[in-house]
Scaffold this motif. Structure first.
Motif, PDB file in Angstrom:
ATOM      1  N   PRO A   2       3.312  11.015 -12.441  1.00 12.38           N
ATOM      2  CA  PRO A   2       2.746  11.585 -13.399  1.00 12.38           C
ATOM      3  C   PRO A   2       2.138  10.421 -14.437  1.00 12.38           C
ATOM      4  O   PRO A   2       2.905   9.366 -14.942  1.00 12.38           O
ATOM      5  CB  PRO A   2       3.539  12.507 -13.997  1.00 12.38           C
ATOM      6  N   ARG A   3       1.056  10.891 -15.120  1.00 10.22           N
ATOM      7  CA  ARG A   3       0.681   9.801 -16.402  1.00 10.22           C
ATOM      8  C   ARG A   3       0.566  10.504 -17.591  1.00 10.22           C
ATOM      9  O   ARG A   3       0.201  11.573 -17.759  1.00 10.22           O
ATOM     10  CB  ARG A   3      -1.004   9.498 -16.097  1.00 10.22           C
ATOM     11  N   SER A  32      -3.272   8.901  -7.067  1.00  8.85           N
ATOM     12  CA  SER A  32      -3.579   9.444  -5.831  1.00  8.85           C
ATOM     13  C   SER A  32      -5.110   9.913  -5.936  1.00  8.85           C
ATOM     14  O   SER A  32      -5.773   9.720  -4.975  1.00  8.85           O
ATOM     15  CB  SER A  32      -2.985  10.862  -5.602  1.00  8.85           C
ATOM     16  N   SER A  33      -5.719  10.223  -7.221  1.00  9.38           N
ATOM     17  CA  SER A  33      -7.216  10.655  -7.023  1.00  9.38           C
ATOM     18  C   SER A  33      -7.820   9.083  -6.953  1.00  9.38           C
ATOM     19  O   SER A  33      -9.062   9.153  -6.485  1.00  9.38           O
ATOM     20  CB  SER A  33      -7.610  11.026  -8.430  1.00  9.38           C
ATOM     21  N   GLU A  34      -7.522   8.269  -7.574  1.00  9.11           N
ATOM     22  CA  GLU A  34      -7.965   6.805  -7.120  1.00  9.11           C
ATOM     23  C   GLU A  34      -8.018   6.520  -5.961  1.00  9.11           C
ATOM     24  O   GLU A  34      -9.017   5.698  -5.060  1.00  9.11           O
ATOM     25  CB  GLU A  34      -7.408   5.699  -8.208  1.00  9.11           C
ATOM     26  N   ILE A  35      -7.038   6.713  -5.123  1.00 11.40           N
ATOM     27  CA  ILE A  35      -6.998   6.334  -3.695  1.00 11.40           C
ATOM     28  C   ILE A  35      -7.767   7.141  -2.903  1.00 11.40           C
ATOM     29  O   ILE A  35      -8.372   6.845  -1.990  1.00 11.40           O
ATOM     30  CB  ILE A  35      -5.412   6.677  -3.229  1.00 11.40           C
ATOM     31  N   HIS A  36      -8.062   8.474  -3.235  1.00 12.97           N
ATOM     32  CA  HIS A  36      -8.788   9.432  -2.670  1.00 12.97           C
ATOM     33  C   HIS A  36     -10.245   8.995  -2.698  1.00 12.97           C
ATOM     34  O   HIS A  36     -11.013   8.651  -1.677  1.00 12.97           O
ATOM     35  CB  HIS A  36      -8.572  10.786  -3.107  1.00 12.97           C
ATOM     36  N   ARG A  37     -10.705   8.236  -3.877  1.00 16.64           N
ATOM     37  CA  ARG A  37     -11.994   7.781  -4.138  1.00 16.64           C
ATOM     38  C   ARG A  37     -12.117   6.532  -3.263  1.00 16.64           C
ATOM     39  O   ARG A  37     -13.067   6.380  -2.597  1.00 16.64           O
ATOM     40  CB  ARG A  37     -12.001   7.475  -5.772  1.00 16.64           C
ATOM     41  N   GLU A  43     -15.182   5.799   3.914  1.00 13.93           N
ATOM     42  CA  GLU A  43     -15.789   6.436   4.905  1.00 13.93           C
ATOM     43  C   GLU A  43     -17.276   6.677   4.619  1.00 13.93           C
ATOM     44  O   GLU A  43     -17.745   7.358   5.353  1.00 13.93           O
ATOM     45  CB  GLU A  43     -14.955   8.013   4.975  1.00 13.93           C
ATOM     46  N   GLY A  44     -17.827   5.954   3.735  1.00 13.44           N
ATOM     47  CA  GLY A  44     -19.281   6.082   3.605  1.00 13.44           C
ATOM     48  C   GLY A  44     -19.837   7.260   2.695  1.00 13.44           C
ATOM     49  O   GLY A  44     -20.889   7.297   2.507  1.00 13.44           O
ATOM     50  N   GLN A  45     -18.806   7.733   2.036  1.00 10.54           N
ATOM     51  CA  GLN A  45     -18.977   8.995   1.143  1.00 10.54           C
ATOM     52  C   GLN A  45     -19.248   8.330  -0.243  1.00 10.54           C
ATOM     53  O   GLN A  45     -18.542   7.284  -0.869  1.00 10.54           O
ATOM     54  CB  GLN A  45     -18.052  10.141   1.111  1.00 10.54           C
ATOM     55  N   ALA A  46     -20.353   8.955  -1.066  1.00 10.58           N
ATOM     56  CA  ALA A  46     -20.436   8.570  -2.331  1.00 10.58           C
ATOM     57  C   ALA A  46     -19.150   8.825  -3.324  1.00 10.58           C
ATOM     58  O   ALA A  46     -18.542   9.719  -2.996  1.00 10.58           O
ATOM     59  CB  ALA A  46     -21.412   9.406  -3.052  1.00 10.58           C
ATOM     60  N   THR A  47     -18.875   7.987  -4.390  1.00  8.18           N
ATOM     61  CA  THR A  47     -17.782   8.091  -5.273  1.00  8.18           C
ATOM     62  C   THR A  47     -18.147   7.938  -6.692  1.00  8.18           C
ATOM     63  O   THR A  47     -19.125   7.346  -6.925  1.00  8.18           O
ATOM     64  CB  THR A  47     -16.449   6.972  -4.834  1.00  8.18           C
ATOM     65  N   HIS A  48     -17.378   8.516  -7.583  1.00  4.40           N
ATOM     66  CA  HIS A  48     -17.651   8.313  -8.862  1.00  4.40           C
ATOM     67  C   HIS A  48     -16.910   7.382  -9.566  1.00  4.40           C
ATOM     68  O   HIS A  48     -15.817   6.911  -9.152  1.00  4.40           O
ATOM     69  CB  HIS A  48     -17.220   9.783  -9.488  1.00  4.40           C
ATOM     70  N   PRO A 499      -3.760  -0.168   1.555  1.00  9.61           N
ATOM     71  CA  PRO A 499      -2.936   0.315   2.648  1.00  9.61           C
ATOM     72  C   PRO A 499      -3.396   1.877   2.764  1.00  9.61           C
ATOM     73  O   PRO A 499      -3.336   2.377   4.082  1.00  9.61           O
ATOM     74  CB  PRO A 499      -1.535   0.265   2.365  1.00  9.61           C
ATOM     75  N   ALA A 500      -3.982   2.571   1.915  1.00  8.13           N
ATOM     76  CA  ALA A 500      -4.014   3.943   2.082  1.00  8.13           C
ATOM     77  C   ALA A 500      -5.391   4.339   3.301  1.00  8.13           C
ATOM     78  O   ALA A 500      -5.288   5.391   3.798  1.00  8.13           O
ATOM     79  CB  ALA A 500      -4.583   4.614   0.808  1.00  8.13           C
TER      80      ALA A 500
END
Length: 526
Positions: A2-3, A32-37, A43-48, A499-500
């Motif tokens: 948590p932050r 975790s949200s930054e890892i998801h981005r 995987e070629g998907q757009a990120t914010h 590594p993610a």
């Protein structure tokens, strides 16, 4: 993890700063949200937020990972195994060269040390007997050990060419494999007793001798030349290494060091006892000559000295002082901007010839508190940078999303030649690779990609399956260990730098450092 509200805002402010003003080691691990981005982008998907922000986050993770590795037993033991193997080889070499027996041990130990305050890990030539022994202790500093390996392998000889008493592994390889008389002196008993990997060294030396002949008369064969090592790997790797070097730019105004021992302690980066003793023995200062002061707007001052911020400008070696002049109204009151901050209207820049000098400390002077000792170390990033508009940077940084600092690591290639020449001491090449990361990541000599890419060339993963020429770990490590190494290095072939997004890398870390890294990152749990 948590932050807090304050931590989220601190990170947001930090990312918005120009690159030259960011903290050297960001606080807090990647979320975790930054890892998801990062995974989505890979995987070629757009990120914010853009790839640049993600790559910057990964660079901070790499800093922490290097510091973490410097405290682990595996990398330290691999470095110490290499140190002991070098000592053995150089001892036999000194005997072969005919030095008196009573002189050999001292000459061998001196090969590991240099008196160079500007280079991290260098601790001078005093008490080399005790200092060598201290590097074999269970709590020895990995940076010091790897610097000693670096010196005795090939680096010290650069500054002492022709001095017969400066021993090096480079000298061993030259005398036994590369000179015209090499066949006559390549006694099987010496090669065995010195612990040399004859199969690897013969293949590599045959290649560089043939290459030197192609380049014409007067070209000396050398197994420590990175472009040749890249070519030994494959034609494609040679081309990629050349592109990386073409992207490298020498800084016209080298930044002088601004870090103190306290800064390293705050980042939990360990200092060696030998380093502290050495640093306490000097007074560090700048000598400035032919100074001249001129007044500029901020933009004019930055443009004149090639800086991106006033903070960066103050670090340039040709700048002695930067004085800010704030905007005032008719009554002399400071004018504030919309955020309530004073406005810098002009700056007075005092510049001239500036030289970093060291003066031995007078015994009568009080000892400087450890935290306040300035570090005169200059690292790779202070000498070189990568041109962001170069094809190599656009591919590796912009397209693949890996942090870059100074280009593919030639130092990694040379150190792995040394490691391979001595038969991969300890038999765990991944641990020695971790030791290279612990040595170079925290000081910003190279990024993880640049170190891994150099290692990948030395492992010859790009070579044809029928080439027959061995990589650096051949003969010194099991097939399982070599397979693990090759899997680990695959990160450079795919987009994203965490590594993610690389299951094999994450699995290797989980096995080597169970429970000690936050899943999917390089960040230690504590």
């Amino acid at each position: 993890m948590p932050r807090t509200h304050q931590e989220r805002h601190r990170r947001t402010r930090e990312r918005s700063k120009p690159a030259g003003e960011r903290d050297r080691i960001p606080k807090g691990p990647i979320t975790s949200s930054e890892i998801h981005r990062l995974r989505a982008w890979s995987e070629g998907q757009a990120t914010h937020g853009g790839k640049g922000a993600l790559t910057s986050l990964v660079a901070g993770e790499e800093d922490r990972f290097g510091i973490f590795l410097s405290k682990q037993e595996g990398p330290r033991k691999a470095a110490q195994d290499m140190l002991s193997a070098l000592y053995k080889a150089l001892t036999h070499y000194a005997g072969w060269k005919g030095f008196p027996e009573e002189k050999i041990d001292g000459l061998v130990r001196q090969a590991f040390f240099q008196d160079d305050p500007g280079s991290a890990g260098q601790v001078g030539l005093a008490d080399v007997q005790e200092r060598y022994e201290s590097l074999l202790a269970p709590d020895a500093n990995v940076r010091e050990i790897m610097t000693a390996v670096f010196n005795a392998s090939y680096a010290k000889i650069f500054g002492h060419s022709g001095d017969p008493e400066v021993l090096s592994l480079k000298g061993v390889i030259t005398d036994f494999y590369l000179t015209p008389a090499a066949e006559a002196v390549s006694a099987e008993s010496f090669i065995h007793d010195a612990g040399l990997n004859d199969t690897y060294l013969r293949a590599l030396s045959d290649f560089v001798r043939e290459l030197a002949e192609k380049k014409g008369p007067g070209t000396a064969p050398d197994v420590f030349t990175p472009p040749w090592l890249a070519e030994y790997s494959s034609t494609a790797d040679a081309g990629d290494y050349a592109r990386a070097m073409e992207s490298r730019k020498f800084r016209s105004s080298i930044e002088h060091p601004m870090t103190s021992v306290g800064d390293l302690q705050g980042a939990r980066e360990p200092m060696g006892l030998n380093e502290m003793e050495y640093l306490r023995s000097f007074v560090y200062a700048f000598k400035r000559d032919d100074l001249d002061t001129a007044t500029y707007t901020v933009d004019e001052a930055l443009a004149k000295h090639g800086a991106k911020s006033l903070k960066e400008l103050r670090k340039h070696t040709d700048v002695a002082l930067v004085k800010e002049n704030y905007k005032t109204d008719g009554s002399g009151t400071y004018v504030l901007d919309a955020d309530g901050n004073v406005i810098v209207e002009t700056v007075d820049v005092t510049a001239g010839k500036v030289k970093w000098v060291t003066t031995p400390r007078d015994a009568r002077q009080p000892q400087v508190p450890d935290a306040d000792i300035p570090l005169p170390w200059r690292t790779g990033e202070e000498y070189f940078t990568v041109a962001p508009d170069s094809p190599w940077s656009k591919d590796v940084h912009d397209k693949q999303g890996h942090p870059v600092r100074t280009g593919t690591s030639g130092t990694t290639m040379r150190m792995l030649v040394s490691y391979g020449a001595l038969g991969a001491p300890g038999g765990k090449p991944t641990d020695f690779l971790y030791a290279l990361l612990a040595w170079m990541l925290p000081r910003h000599d190279h990024s993880l990609y640049e170190i891994f890419r150099g290692a990948q060339m030395m492992a010859r993963t790009g070579a044809g399956p029928d080439s027959g020429s061995p990589g650096f770990a051949h003969g010194g490590a099991s097939n399982d260990e070599i397979g693990k190494l090759v899997g680990l290095l695959r990160i450079v072939d795919e987009p994203g730098g965490l590594p993610a997004v690389h299951p094999e890398l994450a699995a290797a870390f989980a096995a080597d450092f169970p429970g000690r890294l936050i899943r999917g990152t390089y960040s230690p749990r504590s």
